[in-house]
Design a protein around this motif. Sequence first.
Motif, PDB file in Angstrom:
ATOM      1  N   ALA A 141       0.145   8.129  -8.663  1.00 36.49           N
ATOM      2  CA  ALA A 141      -0.738   7.030  -8.221  1.00 36.49           C
ATOM      3  C   ALA A 141      -0.986   6.050  -9.362  1.00 36.49           C
ATOM      4  O   ALA A 141      -1.003   4.826  -9.151  1.00 36.49           O
ATOM      5  CB  ALA A 141      -2.058   7.601  -7.709  1.00 36.49           C
ATOM      6  N   THR A 142      -1.140   6.564 -10.567  1.00 31.63           N
ATOM      7  CA  THR A 142      -1.393   5.688 -11.723  1.00 31.63           C
ATOM      8  C   THR A 142      -0.235   4.711 -11.918  1.00 31.63           C
ATOM      9  O   THR A 142      -0.449   3.527 -12.187  1.00 31.63           O
ATOM     10  CB  THR A 142      -1.580   6.543 -13.006  1.00 31.63           C
ATOM     11  N   VAL A 176      -0.409   2.036  -9.181  1.00 29.96           N
ATOM     12  CA  VAL A 176      -1.483   1.082  -9.451  1.00 29.96           C
ATOM     13  C   VAL A 176      -1.048   0.115 -10.557  1.00 29.96           C
ATOM     14  O   VAL A 176      -1.328  -1.085 -10.492  1.00 29.96           O
ATOM     15  CB  VAL A 176      -2.795   1.827  -9.813  1.00 29.96           C
ATOM     16  N   GLU A 177      -0.340   0.649 -11.538  1.00 33.78           N
ATOM     17  CA  GLU A 177       0.184  -0.185 -12.639  1.00 33.78           C
ATOM     18  C   GLU A 177       1.032  -1.340 -12.084  1.00 33.78           C
ATOM     19  O   GLU A 177       1.071  -2.424 -12.639  1.00 33.78           O
ATOM     20  CB  GLU A 177       1.038   0.708 -13.555  1.00 33.78           C
ATOM     21  N   GLY A 228       0.479  -2.751  -9.288  1.00 29.64           N
ATOM     22  CA  GLY A 228      -0.352  -3.587  -8.407  1.00 29.64           C
ATOM     23  C   GLY A 228      -0.385  -3.144  -6.952  1.00 29.64           C
ATOM     24  O   GLY A 228      -0.717  -3.927  -6.059  1.00 29.64           O
ATOM     25  N   SER A 230      -1.907  -0.935  -3.814  1.00 31.29           N
ATOM     26  CA  SER A 230      -3.133  -0.276  -3.372  1.00 31.29           C
ATOM     27  C   SER A 230      -2.766   1.140  -2.921  1.00 31.29           C
ATOM     28  O   SER A 230      -1.825   1.333  -2.148  1.00 31.29           O
ATOM     29  CB  SER A 230      -3.743  -1.074  -2.221  1.00 31.29           C
ATOM     30  N   VAL A 231      -3.512   2.132  -3.422  1.00 36.15           N
ATOM     31  CA  VAL A 231      -3.107   3.530  -3.233  1.00 36.15           C
ATOM     32  C   VAL A 231      -4.149   4.323  -2.447  1.00 36.15           C
ATOM     33  O   VAL A 231      -5.346   4.112  -2.613  1.00 36.15           O
ATOM     34  CB  VAL A 231      -2.885   4.165  -4.637  1.00 36.15           C
ATOM     35  N   ARG A 232      -3.698   5.221  -1.586  1.00 34.13           N
ATOM     36  CA  ARG A 232      -4.576   6.208  -0.934  1.00 34.13           C
ATOM     37  C   ARG A 232      -4.055   7.589  -1.270  1.00 34.13           C
ATOM     38  O   ARG A 232      -2.871   7.877  -1.028  1.00 34.13           O
ATOM     39  CB  ARG A 232      -4.558   6.061   0.590  1.00 34.13           C
ATOM     40  N   GLY A 273       6.563   1.527  -6.794  1.00 36.73           N
ATOM     41  CA  GLY A 273       5.804   0.267  -6.802  1.00 36.73           C
ATOM     42  C   GLY A 273       6.731  -0.939  -6.824  1.00 36.73           C
ATOM     43  O   GLY A 273       6.533  -1.899  -6.076  1.00 36.73           O
ATOM     44  N   ARG A 323       5.867   3.916 -10.732  1.00 34.60           N
ATOM     45  CA  ARG A 323       6.289   2.544 -11.032  1.00 34.60           C
ATOM     46  C   ARG A 323       7.548   2.170 -10.246  1.00 34.60           C
ATOM     47  O   ARG A 323       7.659   1.052  -9.725  1.00 34.60           O
ATOM     48  CB  ARG A 323       6.547   2.387 -12.535  1.00 34.60           C
ATOM     49  N   LYS A 359       0.851  -1.183   0.000  1.00 38.64           N
ATOM     50  CA  LYS A 359       0.000   0.000   0.000  1.00 38.64           C
ATOM     51  C   LYS A 359       0.890   1.238   0.000  1.00 38.64           C
ATOM     52  O   LYS A 359       1.948   1.246   0.637  1.00 38.64           O
ATOM     53  CB  LYS A 359      -0.829  -0.073   1.274  1.00 38.64           C
TER      54      LYS A 359
END
Length: 403
Positions: free
Chosen positions: A274-275, A278-279, A281, A283-285, A394, A391, A254
């Motif tokens: 955020a995009t 999410v790419e 995988g 979970s974003v707030r 992430g 990314r 997250k």
Amino acid sequence: MKPVELKKDIYWVGIVDWNKRNFHGYSRSPLGTTYNNFLIKDEKTTLIDTVEREFLDELLCNLTQVLGKDGKIDYVVVNHLEPDHAGCLKEIVDRYHPEKIITSPMGEKSMKAHFHYTDWPVEVVPTGSEISIGKHTLQFIETRMLHWPDSMLTYVPEAKIAFSNDAFGQNWATSERFADEVDRPTLEKRMAEYYANIVLPYSPVVQKTLASLAEMELDIDMLCPDHGLLFRGEDVIFATDKYMEFARQEPKNKAVLVYDTMWHSTEKLAKAIATGLVEEGVSVRLMDVKHNHHSEVMTEVFEAAAVLVGSPTHNNGILPGMANMLTYMKGLRPQNKIGAAFGSFGWSGECVKQLTQWLKDMNFEIVDPASVKVKHIPTHETYSDCFELGRTVGRAIKAKIGG
Ligand SMILES: Cc1cc2nc3c(=O)[nH]c(=O)nc-3n(C[C@H](O)[C@H](O)[C@H](O)COP(=O)(O)O)c2cc1C
Ligand SMILES: [Fe+2]
Ligand SMILES: [Fe+2]
């Protein structure tokens, strides 16, 4: 709420504060709270903790319901001096004239500084002390810095009850008294929120305390914190396991993007980053500090593997909402986080450098590239940089949590 007999002759005599929203001036409690305190009827009738001063009348009413109009209190145990638990201590002492006011060694110092008494019958109980009150024994275990120096736990072996004060508490006003009577996911959320905003900096103490409690092999069948729901039966293990898990601060998959913005450029950066997350995988707030209380942000940060902080440059610095957020976050000493910074500026552009310094001061792991900064309005290229930053973070999260 009427007193509740938890076990024979042991009563909950606490208060439900349904409308409390500002907890102690620094934390938001969206569902209210309770101040739990307890009365043991015995040869020496003992009160364990009191409640916030504004609920004195309700407390006296509860005590009268259990003890009768002329009932007496022989001993008062003060597990913690903070005013949400010792707020009615002076009034209880003046009214009931207890023979003993029982507190930890650090509690004695704190009690003097709070009440400036001269002739209170204070008895100091270091870890390992015990006092018989008739059919029951009170055993005392100091829990220093969980979360004040004076904090202690009182254990009653005959009833297998531990009164843990703030430890294991949750801010949640309910008509139910036991954890097994309420919605479990909400309970877990309330526990995490309380931990993230109050107990978090003392996580090493939590680990040490849980280890020494395990070593003592206390047989605990009911664990009673001073806020929220009480744990009985198998829920005792549930609560202690949860605390062990909280104290380890293992990051989840997250990321929290916390930011402030005047004209929404910094916010646009947040959305583009955020995009990218999410790419990968994650979970974003996304949390604008103007719309999310710092304690709500902190509850999310607590579980997150990455925290990305954003602000435009404002008067050669960052916006005050972010300075507030970062001051609060730093004080709670979150561990094991990846950090990155972003922001828009007009001319001097100090924002990202200052945000990155905050991340370094909190020992966050800074990935490379660590930031995105843009003059005024983001372009297509800026969004592409943001996506890449997302990314990168992430991928770092995956490497950290082994995903
Ligand atoms: C009151 C005020 C003070 C500012 N101070 C600075 C500054 O000291 N240095 C700077 O580079 N930009 C400064 N700016 C410009 C902003 O950083 C710039 O407008 C930025 O694009 C705003 O980002 P936002 O849309 O996320 O609010 C200031 C803007 C305002 C309104
Ligand atoms: Fe407290
Ligand atoms: Fe408390």
